[in-house]
Every structure is written in C-alpha cells, then in structure tokens.
Design a protein around this motif. Structure first.
Motif, PDB file in Angstrom:
ATOM      1  N   LYS A 172      10.840   6.860   3.843  1.00 55.28           N
ATOM      2  CA  LYS A 172      11.370   5.592   4.843  1.00 55.28           C
ATOM      3  C   LYS A 172      10.994   4.574   3.452  1.00 55.28           C
ATOM      4  O   LYS A 172      11.172   3.007   3.659  1.00 55.28           O
ATOM      5  N   VAL A 173       9.731   4.896   2.275  1.00 53.14           N
ATOM      6  CA  VAL A 173       9.670   4.035   1.763  1.00 53.14           C
ATOM      7  C   VAL A 173      10.730   3.416   0.457  1.00 53.14           C
ATOM      8  O   VAL A 173      11.461   2.296  -0.237  1.00 53.14           O
ATOM      9  N   GLY A 194       4.404   2.277 -11.434  1.00 52.61           N
ATOM     10  CA  GLY A 194       4.720   2.462 -10.239  1.00 52.61           C
ATOM     11  C   GLY A 194       4.609   1.617  -9.587  1.00 52.61           C
ATOM     12  O   GLY A 194       5.249   1.049  -8.306  1.00 52.61           O
ATOM     13  N   TRP A 195       3.232   2.129  -9.899  1.00 51.29           N
ATOM     14  CA  TRP A 195       2.164   0.369  -9.429  1.00 51.29           C
ATOM     15  C   TRP A 195       2.733  -1.169  -9.276  1.00 51.29           C
ATOM     16  O   TRP A 195       2.922  -1.743  -8.190  1.00 51.29           O
ATOM     17  N   LEU A 207       2.559   4.944   7.205  1.00 48.62           N
ATOM     18  CA  LEU A 207       0.989   4.492   5.681  1.00 48.62           C
ATOM     19  C   LEU A 207      -0.169   6.122   5.796  1.00 48.62           C
ATOM     20  O   LEU A 207       0.245   5.904   4.392  1.00 48.62           O
ATOM     21  N   MET A 208      -0.162   6.243   6.451  1.00 47.33           N
ATOM     22  CA  MET A 208      -0.769   7.579   6.238  1.00 47.33           C
ATOM     23  C   MET A 208      -0.203   8.347   6.329  1.00 47.33           C
ATOM     24  O   MET A 208      -1.123   9.596   5.129  1.00 47.33           O
ATOM     25  N   LEU A 209       1.069   8.808   6.207  1.00 45.56           N
ATOM     26  CA  LEU A 209       1.625  10.140   5.964  1.00 45.56           C
ATOM     27  C   LEU A 209       1.963   9.638   4.561  1.00 45.56           C
ATOM     28  O   LEU A 209       1.739  10.439   4.038  1.00 45.56           O
ATOM     29  N   VAL A 210       2.304   8.781   4.525  1.00 49.12           N
ATOM     30  CA  VAL A 210       2.425   8.824   2.825  1.00 49.12           C
ATOM     31  C   VAL A 210       1.297   8.419   1.535  1.00 49.12           C
ATOM     32  O   VAL A 210       1.384   9.756   0.709  1.00 49.12           O
ATOM     33  N   TRP A 211      -0.033   8.611   1.863  1.00 46.74           N
ATOM     34  CA  TRP A 211      -1.543   8.559   1.174  1.00 46.74           C
ATOM     35  C   TRP A 211      -1.694   9.439   1.493  1.00 46.74           C
ATOM     36  O   TRP A 211      -2.594  10.397   0.546  1.00 46.74           O
ATOM     37  N   ALA A 212      -1.163  10.060   2.873  1.00 50.43           N
ATOM     38  CA  ALA A 212      -1.536  11.866   2.848  1.00 50.43           C
ATOM     39  C   ALA A 212      -1.231  13.029   2.091  1.00 50.43           C
ATOM     40  O   ALA A 212      -1.551  13.699   1.032  1.00 50.43           O
ATOM     41  N   LEU A 241       1.092  -1.271  -0.255  1.00 45.87           N
ATOM     42  CA  LEU A 241      -0.024  -0.380  -0.159  1.00 45.87           C
ATOM     43  C   LEU A 241       0.489   1.391  -0.004  1.00 45.87           C
ATOM     44  O   LEU A 241       0.566   2.333  -0.596  1.00 45.87           O
ATOM     45  N   ALA A 242       2.234   1.158   0.519  1.00 47.18           N
ATOM     46  CA  ALA A 242       3.287   2.754   0.259  1.00 47.18           C
ATOM     47  C   ALA A 242       3.505   2.395  -0.640  1.00 47.18           C
ATOM     48  O   ALA A 242       3.408   3.735  -1.058  1.00 47.18           O
ATOM     49  N   GLY A 243       3.670   1.118  -1.628  1.00 49.13           N
ATOM     50  CA  GLY A 243       4.312   1.496  -2.783  1.00 49.13           C
ATOM     51  C   GLY A 243       3.439   2.247  -4.150  1.00 49.13           C
ATOM     52  O   GLY A 243       3.881   2.904  -4.723  1.00 49.13           O
TER      53      GLY A 243
END
Length: 263
Positions: free
Chosen positions: A185-186, A221-222, A127-132, A11-13
């Motif tokens: 982080k990713v 990218g996905w 994860l919340m930080l990446v998606w936000a 999900l992060a990627g």
C-alpha cells in the motif's frame, strides 16, 4: 493526529524504513536486488487471489510472496540458475496475477495503486500493519544480526562456527516476503525494491561499519519518505514515486560527497 492523511502517510514511510534499512543492507551485501524485485512482482498474483477468494490483500500477498521466496530458495539449492528461475517465476506470477484480476466478477481494481502504491490513502489499519510488520522484521534482524552478518561475509567461516548459512538465507528470504506484503500500500509492488536498495546503497558510500550502514539506511529512508511526501504535496506528483525520486537524489548527493572525499 492520525486523522490527518499526511501524518498517516509520513508515519507509514517512517515505519517501513525501520525494516527496509537493515534488510536492504543485507540485500545489497548479498546482491539480492533481483530477488527482491521478483518477489515484489509476484505480489500482484497475491492481490488477484485475495480479490477472487475475498481475503485480506495483505494475507494473499504474504502467502504468494512467501511461496515465491521459498520456491526460489529451493531452486537455488538444486543447482539451477537463480537468475533464470527468478525470471521465469516473477514474470509468470505477474502475468498470471494480471490475467486473474480480469476474472474477478464485479471488482473494479485500480492496478496503479498496487503497482506504485497509494501512501496518501493509508488507513489506521494499514498503519498498524506496516508498523507491526516493520517492528517484527527489525527485531528479527537485531536478534540474528551476528549470524546473518557472518553468513553474508563468509558462508564457510559461518559453517565452521556452527551457523547454518542456508538457514540464515531463508530467514532473510522470509523477512523479504513480509516486507513486500506490508509495503504494497505504501510504495507498491514495482517500487519496493527501490526502497530496499537505494537507501542502503547510499548509506554504503559513507558508512564505516555494517551497523552504521544499516542505521544510516534507516535515516535515509526516513528523510526520503518525508522529502518525497513534501514534494508530492508541493508539486502535485504521485507520492510513492516521489519518495523514490527523493531517495535517488540522496544517493546522488552521497555519491558526489564520497567522490570529493576520495579526490
């Protein structure tokens, strides 16, 4: 579901690709690859300052990346050599960050995790930080798509249409700094430029319009994120570099397909 570290990594990627796809397309069109690389290098100084001041890593990284981006933009408007300015600022910030980390008392730092990322250790908060961050950047690019595109294709025509090309360039600069902060982080500071450039460059080989290129870059990218994670799990390799290797293989495949189509 989020208790599984592989699901969080995937999900992060996927989330990060929502931002790097369209933003990377502008980086390729504007030939800003070195700019993204320099901003990412400066992120290490943000990590060091965060540790010394007991701040969240993402906050220190964001402040330093923004400062770096604004400094380079200011230098370019003053007629100074952009390449020289980027080189001086990026390597100075990277070296200062590495030196500053050594002064952090009682702090044991795994620099490899910041340089190359540690996507398998992504937490729910990460994860919340990446998606936000990714959704905010994607929304920003969609909102200003026409202005950004026209400023990229023809600054003179954009100015004649009442659009300020310098302001649009600043928007991209700030978006780039945010991507660096949320992606540390990713994929890490050394590989974020690859995540921006390679999917967009691969999409450019097959896309027929700017919109299709940006959307194709997101899809690549996905695919690279999921393929890289699978390869990391299958062959016990570092996850972040594995994602970049997967993106590189997709780029190679696109290059071959494009060459055969033109033959």
């Amino acid at each position: 579901m989020l208790d599984d570290f592989l699901v969080r990594a995937a999900l992060a990627g996927i989330g990060l690709s929502l931002a790097t796809g369209p933003l990377g397309s502008f980086v390729v069109w504007r030939r800003m690859a070195y700019f993204g690389d320099a901003t990412a290098h400066a992120a290490i100084l943000g990590v060091a300052l965060s540790l010394l001041m007991s701040l969240p890593i993402w906050l220190g990284t964001l402040v330093v990346a923004l400062s770096m981006a604004l400094a380079v933009s200011w230098m370019s408007t003053r007629g100074q050599s952009t390449d020289t300015g980027l080189g001086v600022l990026s390597y100075s910030a990277l070296s200062a960050g590495l030196v500053a980390i050594s002064f952090a008392p009682g702090v044991r730092v795994d620099l490899a995790a910041f340089l190359f990322g540690d996507i398998l250790a992504v937490t729910r908060a990460d994860l919340m930080l990446v998606w936000a961050g990714a959704l905010a950047i994607a929304a920003l690019i969609i909102w200003r798509w026409s202005k950004l595109l026209l400023s990229t294709l023809s600054p003179d025509l954009a100015a004649a249409s009442g659009i300020n090309p310098t302001r649009e360039g600043l928007v991209l600069t700030i978006a780039l700094a945010v991507v660096v902060a949320v992606s540390l982080k990713v994929v890490g500071a050394l590989l974020i430029s690859a995540m921006l450039i390679i999917p967009a460059a691969a999409a450019r080989l097959v896309a027929q319009s700017p919109v299709v290129m940006a959307m194709t870059a997101v899809g690549i990218g996905w695919l690279a994120s999921l393929w890289g994670l699978w390869g990391s799990l299958r062959y016990d390799t570092p996850a972040g570099p594995s994602i970049i290797v997967a993106a590189s293989l997709i780029y190679l495949a696109m290059t071959v397909i494009n060459a055969r189509r033109r033959a």
